[in-house]
Structure formats: C-alpha cells, structure tokens
Design a protein around this motif. Structure first.
Motif, PDB file in Angstrom:
ATOM      1  N   SER A  51       0.819  -1.216   0.000  1.00  0.00           N
ATOM      2  CA  SER A  51       0.000   0.000   0.000  1.00  0.00           C
ATOM      3  C   SER A  51       0.855   1.270   0.000  1.00  0.00           C
ATOM      4  O   SER A  51       0.391   2.319  -0.426  1.00  0.00           O
ATOM      5  N   LYS A  52       2.087   1.165   0.445  1.00  0.00           N
ATOM      6  CA  LYS A  52       3.000   2.318   0.480  1.00  0.00           C
ATOM      7  C   LYS A  52       3.977   2.300  -0.695  1.00  0.00           C
ATOM      8  O   LYS A  52       4.864   3.136  -0.761  1.00  0.00           O
ATOM      9  N   HIS A  53       3.812   1.321  -1.584  1.00  0.00           N
ATOM     10  CA  HIS A  53       4.671   1.166  -2.768  1.00  0.00           C
ATOM     11  C   HIS A  53       6.150   1.100  -2.393  1.00  0.00           C
ATOM     12  O   HIS A  53       6.997   1.665  -3.076  1.00  0.00           O
ATOM     13  N   GLU A  54       6.444   0.408  -1.303  1.00  0.00           N
ATOM     14  CA  GLU A  54       7.832   0.279  -0.851  1.00  0.00           C
ATOM     15  C   GLU A  54       8.609  -0.667  -1.769  1.00  0.00           C
ATOM     16  O   GLU A  54       8.031  -1.592  -2.343  1.00  0.00           O
ATOM     17  N   PRO A  55       9.916  -0.426  -1.916  1.00  0.00           N
ATOM     18  CA  PRO A  55      10.737  -1.312  -2.752  1.00  0.00           C
ATOM     19  C   PRO A  55      10.644  -2.763  -2.282  1.00  0.00           C
ATOM     20  O   PRO A  55      10.603  -3.021  -1.080  1.00  0.00           O
ATOM     21  N   LEU A  56      10.598  -3.681  -3.213  1.00  0.00           N
ATOM     22  CA  LEU A  56      10.523  -5.126  -3.013  1.00  0.00           C
ATOM     23  C   LEU A  56       9.180  -5.623  -2.480  1.00  0.00           C
ATOM     24  O   LEU A  56       9.027  -6.812  -2.211  1.00  0.00           O
ATOM     25  N   ALA A  57       8.194  -4.745  -2.352  1.00  0.00           N
ATOM     26  CA  ALA A  57       6.878  -5.172  -1.847  1.00  0.00           C
ATOM     27  C   ALA A  57       6.231  -6.170  -2.802  1.00  0.00           C
ATOM     28  O   ALA A  57       5.697  -7.195  -2.367  1.00  0.00           O
ATOM     29  N   GLU A  58       6.274  -5.887  -4.096  1.00  0.00           N
ATOM     30  CA  GLU A  58       5.665  -6.798  -5.066  1.00  0.00           C
ATOM     31  C   GLU A  58       6.426  -8.117  -5.129  1.00  0.00           C
ATOM     32  O   GLU A  58       5.821  -9.186  -5.228  1.00  0.00           O
ATOM     33  N   GLU A  59       7.736  -8.057  -5.060  1.00  0.00           N
ATOM     34  CA  GLU A  59       8.550  -9.275  -5.078  1.00  0.00           C
ATOM     35  C   GLU A  59       8.254 -10.150  -3.860  1.00  0.00           C
ATOM     36  O   GLU A  59       8.145 -11.369  -3.983  1.00  0.00           O
ATOM     37  N   ALA A  60       8.118  -9.526  -2.691  1.00  0.00           N
ATOM     38  CA  ALA A  60       7.803 -10.278  -1.468  1.00  0.00           C
ATOM     39  C   ALA A  60       6.425 -10.928  -1.580  1.00  0.00           C
ATOM     40  O   ALA A  60       6.247 -12.101  -1.237  1.00  0.00           O
ATOM     41  N   ARG A  61       5.444 -10.169  -2.089  1.00  0.00           N
ATOM     42  CA  ARG A  61       4.107 -10.725  -2.276  1.00  0.00           C
ATOM     43  C   ARG A  61       4.142 -11.893  -3.260  1.00  0.00           C
ATOM     44  O   ARG A  61       3.569 -12.950  -3.010  1.00  0.00           O
ATOM     45  N   ASP A  62       4.849 -11.714  -4.380  1.00  0.00           N
ATOM     46  CA  ASP A  62       4.914 -12.770  -5.394  1.00  0.00           C
ATOM     47  C   ASP A  62       5.607 -14.020  -4.853  1.00  0.00           C
ATOM     48  O   ASP A  62       5.208 -15.143  -5.171  1.00  0.00           O
ATOM     49  N   TYR A  63       6.632 -13.837  -4.033  1.00  0.00           N
ATOM     50  CA  TYR A  63       7.339 -14.966  -3.420  1.00  0.00           C
ATOM     51  C   TYR A  63       6.390 -15.743  -2.500  1.00  0.00           C
ATOM     52  O   TYR A  63       6.356 -16.976  -2.501  1.00  0.00           O
ATOM     53  N   THR A  64       5.597 -15.003  -1.743  1.00  0.00           N
ATOM     54  CA  THR A  64       4.626 -15.631  -0.844  1.00  0.00           C
ATOM     55  C   THR A  64       3.538 -16.349  -1.641  1.00  0.00           C
ATOM     56  O   THR A  64       3.155 -17.471  -1.308  1.00  0.00           O
ATOM     57  N   ILE A  65       3.076 -15.729  -2.719  1.00  0.00           N
ATOM     58  CA  ILE A  65       2.090 -16.381  -3.589  1.00  0.00           C
ATOM     59  C   ILE A  65       2.655 -17.691  -4.123  1.00  0.00           C
ATOM     60  O   ILE A  65       1.988 -18.729  -4.076  1.00  0.00           O
ATOM     61  N   GLU A  66       3.878 -17.645  -4.622  1.00  0.00           N
ATOM     62  CA  GLU A  66       4.510 -18.842  -5.203  1.00  0.00           C
ATOM     63  C   GLU A  66       4.593 -19.992  -4.212  1.00  0.00           C
ATOM     64  O   GLU A  66       4.382 -21.153  -4.553  1.00  0.00           O
TER      65      GLU A  66
END
Length: 117
Positions: A51-66
């Motif tokens: 929600s804060k568009h912090e660096p690596l936020a999308e990568e962390a989410r995608d890793y958790t999804i995977e």
C-alpha cells in the motif's frame, strides 16, 4: 508457542499476510472444523508494504504467492495481534526445519519484525 494446525491458503494480501481456511481437528467428535477467511500474519518477518509502494513489496508478495497460495500448510500460532490476525510461523511441506518466515528473511524480502516498529 501454540499447537500446530493446517491451513489452506486462499489469498495472499502481501508478503507477510495471507488469508486461509484454518482446519481444527475435533477428536472427540471424529471430525474437523473449517474456519474460513482467517487472516494470518507471519511472526518475526516484516515485508515491505504494498500500500505504500515500498521497494521489493511486489517481489515479497509474489514470493509468498509462489510458496503458499492454494496450498495446505502447517502453521503454529499462539495469539492474535491488535488487528485480529493470527501471529503465525509457517512450515512448508510439514517440515519443522523449513520455516517460510526464515526463507523470506534469507531472500532479503523481509527484515526481522520487532514489536513497536
């Protein structure tokens, strides 16, 4: 720490928070209860905020999804946090030596969470 339970992960909110169905055995009735839409927050691992568009936020989410989405995982928790989320240690493949919380830290997608941060 609390007991171990199974959770079927149905949604990932971000790298350290997910939603799922908590499976609770009821031995006296020889059945299992399914508590849907339970929210879980990883113990000790804090990932960047989407929600804060912090660096690596999308990568962390995608890793958790995977690693978690649509899977049945083993969890251990003892309480809920101030937001009503289960504070959780997640173990992959039922292996107590394979804690997902630690994998996020090792991958550099999270830092150790300390209360009050």
């Amino acid at each position: 720490m609390g007991e171990f339970y199974r959770v079927i992960v149905t949604r990932v909110k971000d790298g350290d928070t997910f939603v799922g169905t908590l499976i609770i055995p009821v031995p006296t009735l020889q059945m299992k209860m399914h508590l849907e839409e339970q929210v879980f927050r990883l113990n000790t691992a804090d990932t960047p905020e989407l929600s804060k568009h912090e660096p690596l936020a999308e990568e962390a989410r995608d890793y958790t999804i995977e690693h978690l989405l649509d899977k049945e995982i083993l969890v251990q928790f003892s309480k809920k946090d101030a937001f009503g989320r289960w504070l959780t240690d997640v173990y992959l493949d039922g292996d107590l030596n394979n804690r997902f919380n630690d994998l996020l830290l090792k991958e550099g997608l999270a830092h150790i969470y300390k209360k009050g941060e």
